[in-house]
Design a protein around this motif. Structure first.
Motif: not given
Length: 179
Positions: A1-6, A14-17, A156-157, A162-164
Motif C-alpha cells: 500500500m502506498l500513501y502520498v502527501f504532496g 509511505m508504504s509497507d515493506l 495493518r503490518v 501488510l508487509a507479509t
C-alpha cells in the motif's frame, strides 16, 4: 500500500515493506518487515490535453528516509531494526543510522521530526531554496494526518495484513514495497 502527501515541491510517501537483504550486516540477518517513510521531491507535470485532462505528477528523488522495521521472524511491534537515513547520495541512502529514541517510540520520534523539517533538511544537506514558499508550514500542518496514516499502516503490518512474506521461493534477496 502506498500513501502520498504532496505539497508544492516535497512529498511524504509511505508504504509497507517486506525486505530480505542478500548481504546483511551483523545482526541484520533474516527478513525485515514494517513501514518505510520517505521525504521526496514532487513535480507537477504539464497537462497532456484539454484543461480537463488529468495532470501527470512525478514523485522523484528521495531526501530523507525512516524505516520502522523489525525482524520478520520475531514478535510484532519490537522495532528492533528501526533506523533512518538522514542523507541520500542520488537514489542511494547513506548507511543506516540507529537512534535509541526512534526505536523506543518510532511514531513519536517521526512526529517530532515533522515539526522540525528545517533540521531534517539541514541534516540531509537539502537546499531549502528548492522548496515551495509554504512547503514547510504545510508539512507541519498536515503532520497529524500523516501520523494518523502511519499508525493505521503500522496496525495493518502488526495484524499481518501488510508487509507479509511472499510465497516461499527460496529467494536470497527480496523487496516487496512501493518504496
Amino acid at each position: 500500500m502506498l500513501y502520498v502527501f504532496g505539497f508544492q515541491r516535497i512529498a511524504v510517501v509511505m508504504s509497507d515493506l517486506y525486505f530480505l537483504d542478500p548481504n546483511p550486516g551483523p545482526g541484520r540477518e533474516g527478513a525485515e518487515r514494517g513501514v518505510r517513510i520517505e521525504l521526496r521531491r514532487i513535480e507537477p507535470g504539464e497537462l497532456q490535453g484539454s484543461i480537463y485532462a488529468a495532470r501527470p505528477i512525478s514523485v522523484t528523488e528521495p531526501i530523507w528516509r525512516v524505516d520502522l522495521l523489525e525482524s520478520a521472524d520475531g514478535p510484532m511491534g519490537t522495532f528492533d531494526r528501526t533506523h533512518h537515513h538522514p542523507r541520500f547520495r542520488g537514489w542511494d541512502p547513506y548507511p543506516r543510522t540507529f537512534v535509541e529514541e526512534l526505536s523506543a517510540d518510532p511514531v513519536a520520534w517521526f512526529a517530532a521530526r515533522l515539526q522540525e523539517p528545517e533540521q531534517v533538511l539541514a541534516d540531509a544537506r537539502f537546499d531549502p531554496a528548492e522548496l515551495g514558499p509554504t512547503d514547510l508550514d504545510d508539512l507541519r500542518e498536515a503532520a497529524p494526518e500523516i501520523v494518523a496514516c502511519l499508525r493505521g499502516l503500522l496496525e495493518r503490518v502488526h495484524t499481518g495484513r501488510l508487509a507479509t512474506a511472499p510465497p516461499a521461493d527460496g529467494a536470497e534477496a527480496l523487496r516487496e514495497s512501493w518504496l
